[in-house]
Design a protein around this motif. Structure first.
Motif, PDB file in Angstrom:
ATOM      1  N   GLN A 129       0.972  -1.302   0.097  1.00  0.00           N
ATOM      2  CA  GLN A 129      -0.027  -0.077  -0.025  1.00  0.00           C
ATOM      3  C   GLN A 129       0.692   1.275   0.147  1.00  0.00           C
ATOM      4  N   TYR A 130       1.952   1.271   0.776  1.00  0.00           N
ATOM      5  CA  TYR A 130       2.694   2.465   1.056  1.00  0.00           C
ATOM      6  C   TYR A 130       3.786   2.851   0.287  1.00  0.00           C
ATOM      7  N   LEU A 131       4.327   1.715  -0.476  1.00  0.00           N
ATOM      8  CA  LEU A 131       5.614   1.680  -0.856  1.00  0.00           C
ATOM      9  C   LEU A 131       5.577   1.070  -2.368  1.00  0.00           C
ATOM     10  N   LEU A 132       4.713   0.149  -2.723  1.00  0.00           N
ATOM     11  CA  LEU A 132       4.812  -0.483  -4.141  1.00  0.00           C
ATOM     12  C   LEU A 132       3.962   0.304  -4.978  1.00  0.00           C
ATOM     13  N   ILE A 133       2.629   0.248  -4.270  1.00  0.00           N
ATOM     14  CA  ILE A 133       1.560   1.168  -5.184  1.00  0.00           C
ATOM     15  C   ILE A 133       2.040   2.458  -5.800  1.00  0.00           C
ATOM     16  N   PRO A 134       2.684   3.208  -4.937  1.00  0.00           N
ATOM     17  CA  PRO A 134       3.016   4.376  -5.555  1.00  0.00           C
ATOM     18  C   PRO A 134       3.829   4.435  -6.784  1.00  0.00           C
ATOM     19  N   PHE A 135       4.793   3.328  -6.994  1.00  0.00           N
ATOM     20  CA  PHE A 135       5.666   2.979  -8.242  1.00  0.00           C
ATOM     21  C   PHE A 135       4.677   2.360  -9.207  1.00  0.00           C
ATOM     22  N   LEU A 136       3.534   1.965  -8.851  1.00  0.00           N
ATOM     23  CA  LEU A 136       2.407   1.327  -9.941  1.00  0.00           C
ATOM     24  C   LEU A 136       1.936   2.297 -10.461  1.00  0.00           C
ATOM     25  N   TRP A 137       1.441   3.409  -9.631  1.00  0.00           N
ATOM     26  CA  TRP A 137       0.761   4.680 -10.155  1.00  0.00           C
ATOM     27  C   TRP A 137       1.738   5.662 -10.996  1.00  0.00           C
ATOM     28  N   ILE A 138       2.878   5.699 -10.846  1.00  0.00           N
ATOM     29  CA  ILE A 138       3.697   6.327 -11.660  1.00  0.00           C
ATOM     30  C   ILE A 138       3.794   5.703 -13.004  1.00  0.00           C
ATOM     31  N   GLN A 139       3.983   4.310 -13.127  1.00  0.00           N
ATOM     32  CA  GLN A 139       3.915   3.791 -14.331  1.00  0.00           C
ATOM     33  C   GLN A 139       2.736   3.945 -15.022  1.00  0.00           C
ATOM     34  N   ILE A 140       1.419   3.878 -14.368  1.00  0.00           N
ATOM     35  CA  ILE A 140       0.209   4.229 -14.739  1.00  0.00           C
ATOM     36  C   ILE A 140      -0.024   5.448 -15.691  1.00  0.00           C
ATOM     37  N   LEU A 141       0.592   6.505 -14.841  1.00  0.00           N
ATOM     38  CA  LEU A 141       0.670   7.748 -15.418  1.00  0.00           C
ATOM     39  C   LEU A 141       1.439   7.857 -16.971  1.00  0.00           C
ATOM     40  N   TYR A 142       2.497   7.217 -16.778  1.00  0.00           N
ATOM     41  CA  TYR A 142       3.275   7.227 -17.926  1.00  0.00           C
ATOM     42  C   TYR A 142       2.689   6.446 -19.275  1.00  0.00           C
ATOM     43  N   LEU A 143       1.967   5.340 -19.053  1.00  0.00           N
ATOM     44  CA  LEU A 143       1.081   4.586 -19.822  1.00  0.00           C
ATOM     45  C   LEU A 143      -0.007   5.568 -20.421  1.00  0.00           C
ATOM     46  N   GLY A 144      -0.710   5.939 -19.413  1.00  0.00           N
ATOM     47  CA  GLY A 144      -1.965   6.937 -19.581  1.00  0.00           C
ATOM     48  C   GLY A 144      -1.560   8.094 -20.540  1.00  0.00           C
ATOM     49  N   ALA A 145      -0.419   8.842 -20.152  1.00  0.00           N
ATOM     50  CA  ALA A 145       0.014   9.928 -21.038  1.00  0.00           C
ATOM     51  C   ALA A 145       0.234   9.654 -22.531  1.00  0.00           C
ATOM     52  N   LEU A 146       0.947   8.191 -22.678  1.00  0.00           N
ATOM     53  CA  LEU A 146       1.209   7.940 -23.997  1.00  0.00           C
ATOM     54  C   LEU A 146       0.051   7.749 -24.827  1.00  0.00           C
ATOM     55  N   CYS A 147      -1.029   6.890 -24.111  1.00  0.00           N
ATOM     56  CA  CYS A 147      -2.054   6.417 -24.748  1.00  0.00           C
ATOM     57  C   CYS A 147      -2.936   7.615 -25.233  1.00  0.00           C
ATOM     58  N   VAL A 148      -3.075   8.578 -24.522  1.00  0.00           N
ATOM     59  CA  VAL A 148      -3.862   9.909 -24.437  1.00  0.00           C
ATOM     60  C   VAL A 148      -3.383  10.435 -25.665  1.00  0.00           C
ATOM     61  N   GLY A 149      -2.118  10.633 -25.473  1.00  0.00           N
ATOM     62  CA  GLY A 149      -1.020  11.532 -26.579  1.00  0.00           C
ATOM     63  C   GLY A 149      -1.241  10.947 -27.980  1.00  0.00           C
ATOM     64  N   VAL A 150      -1.169   9.578 -28.211  1.00  0.00           N
ATOM     65  CA  VAL A 150      -1.253   9.094 -29.362  1.00  0.00           C
ATOM     66  C   VAL A 150      -2.878   8.923 -29.765  1.00  0.00           C
ATOM     67  N   TRP A 151      -3.774   8.665 -28.785  1.00  0.00           N
ATOM     68  CA  TRP A 151      -5.117   8.850 -29.185  1.00  0.00           C
ATOM     69  C   TRP A 151      -5.574   9.987 -29.879  1.00  0.00           C
ATOM     70  N   PHE A 152      -5.096  11.066 -29.103  1.00  0.00           N
ATOM     71  CA  PHE A 152      -5.930  12.354 -29.725  1.00  0.00           C
ATOM     72  C   PHE A 152      -4.712  13.121 -30.678  1.00  0.00           C
ATOM     73  N   SER A 153      -3.788  12.408 -31.309  1.00  0.00           N
ATOM     74  CA  SER A 153      -2.939  12.968 -32.202  1.00  0.00           C
ATOM     75  C   SER A 153      -2.841  12.366 -33.460  1.00  0.00           C
ATOM     76  N   THR A 154      -3.453  11.176 -33.584  1.00  0.00           N
ATOM     77  CA  THR A 154      -3.564  10.589 -34.863  1.00  0.00           C
ATOM     78  C   THR A 154      -4.741   9.755 -35.102  1.00  0.00           C
ATOM     79  N   VAL A 155      -5.191   9.509 -36.235  1.00  0.00           N
ATOM     80  CA  VAL A 155      -6.400   8.672 -36.469  1.00  0.00           C
ATOM     81  C   VAL A 155      -5.823   7.051 -37.021  1.00  0.00           C
ATOM     82  N   ARG A 156      -4.569   7.010 -37.053  1.00  0.00           N
ATOM     83  CA  ARG A 156      -4.122   5.733 -37.808  1.00  0.00           C
ATOM     84  C   ARG A 156      -4.258   4.724 -36.736  1.00  0.00           C
ATOM     85  N   TRP A 157      -3.721   3.379 -37.193  1.00  0.00           N
ATOM     86  CA  TRP A 157      -3.828   2.278 -36.435  1.00  0.00           C
ATOM     87  C   TRP A 157      -2.976   2.251 -35.320  1.00  0.00           C
ATOM     88  N   GLU A 158      -2.021   3.074 -35.242  1.00  0.00           N
ATOM     89  CA  GLU A 158      -1.086   3.102 -34.116  1.00  0.00           C
ATOM     90  C   GLU A 158      -1.811   3.414 -32.610  1.00  0.00           C
TER      91      GLU A 158
END
Length: 213
Positions: A129-158
């Motif tokens: 709860q207090y040590l590992l989940i924060p490391f998971l959240w950082i990764q989720i933010l990274y992944l979410g940022a890439l997904c949102v960035g690509v999704w709203f920046s292109t209409v291609r299959w990528e």
């Protein structure tokens, strides 16, 4: 340890923006950060309702579902919902700007999510709860940022490919935390910290490649 849960991910993302984003506007970033804090707050009522639906003594696939939904899926869903609504009139921006903005918004959104997780914690998994989940959240933010960035920046299959890869990685992270809950804790620590280091090393390189996307 509570301070690391509450502010560790936010400070880490802020440090990344300061050191790796040359077009980082601190004044606008503070405004976006505070927007994330305020807009995610209402979703915590919904999160409390969902949390009450999962028994503390869950086992097997129910324990896995409880972990991945409460720790990963719902938090990123709340941040994404608030982000899209707040920026709906200017949702399409260049990919690097989209990633920067989502990271800043998400860093703010994690503050109330972390506070709710701290106040509602009733288990015996302090290390997760207090040590590992924060490391998971950082990764989720990274992944979410890439997904949102690509999704709203292109209409291609990528964008479908990136979204599918992000969802798959979320399931892997959920499995890593599940191992901790079933007392395979040493392996869980290695996988979570290893995946975190890998993301921290790879993400800036990916950003360098998409700056001129």
């Amino acid at each position: 340890m509570a301070l690391f849960l509450l502010f560790g991910p936010t400070l880490f993302v802020w440090y990344y923006l300061e050191t790796h984003m040359p077009d980082w506007d601190r004044r606008e970033g503070i405004h976006t950060f505070l927007s994330g804090v305020l807009l995610v707050l209402p979703f915590l009522i919904i999160h409390g309702i969902f949390r009450s639906l999962f028994p503390i003594s869950a086992e097997g696939w129910k324990l896995f579902a409880k972990g991945i939904l409460l720790d990963l899926f719902f938090p990123v869903l709340y941040i994404l919902s608030g982000y899209v609504w707040w920026h709906r009139k200017r949702i399409v921006v260049p990919l690097p700007s989209q990633v920067l903005r989502f990271l800043t918004f998400g860093a703010g959104g994690l503050v109330p999510i972390a506070l709710q997780a701290h106040l509602s914690f009733q288990g015996w998994e302090e290390g997760l709860q207090y040590l590992l989940i924060p490391f998971l959240w950082i990764q989720i933010l990274y992944l979410g940022a890439l997904c949102v960035g690509v999704w709203f920046s292109t209409v291609r299959w990528e964008r479908v490919l990136v979204l599918g890869a992000g969802i798959l990685w979320m399931f892997l992270l959920g499995w890593f935390s599940y191992l901790y809950r079933v007392n395979i804790r040493f392996i869980s620590w290695i996988l979570i910290l290893g995946s975190f280091v890998g993301n921290v090393l790879i993400f800036p390189k990916l950003m360098d490649k998409v700056r001129n996307f």
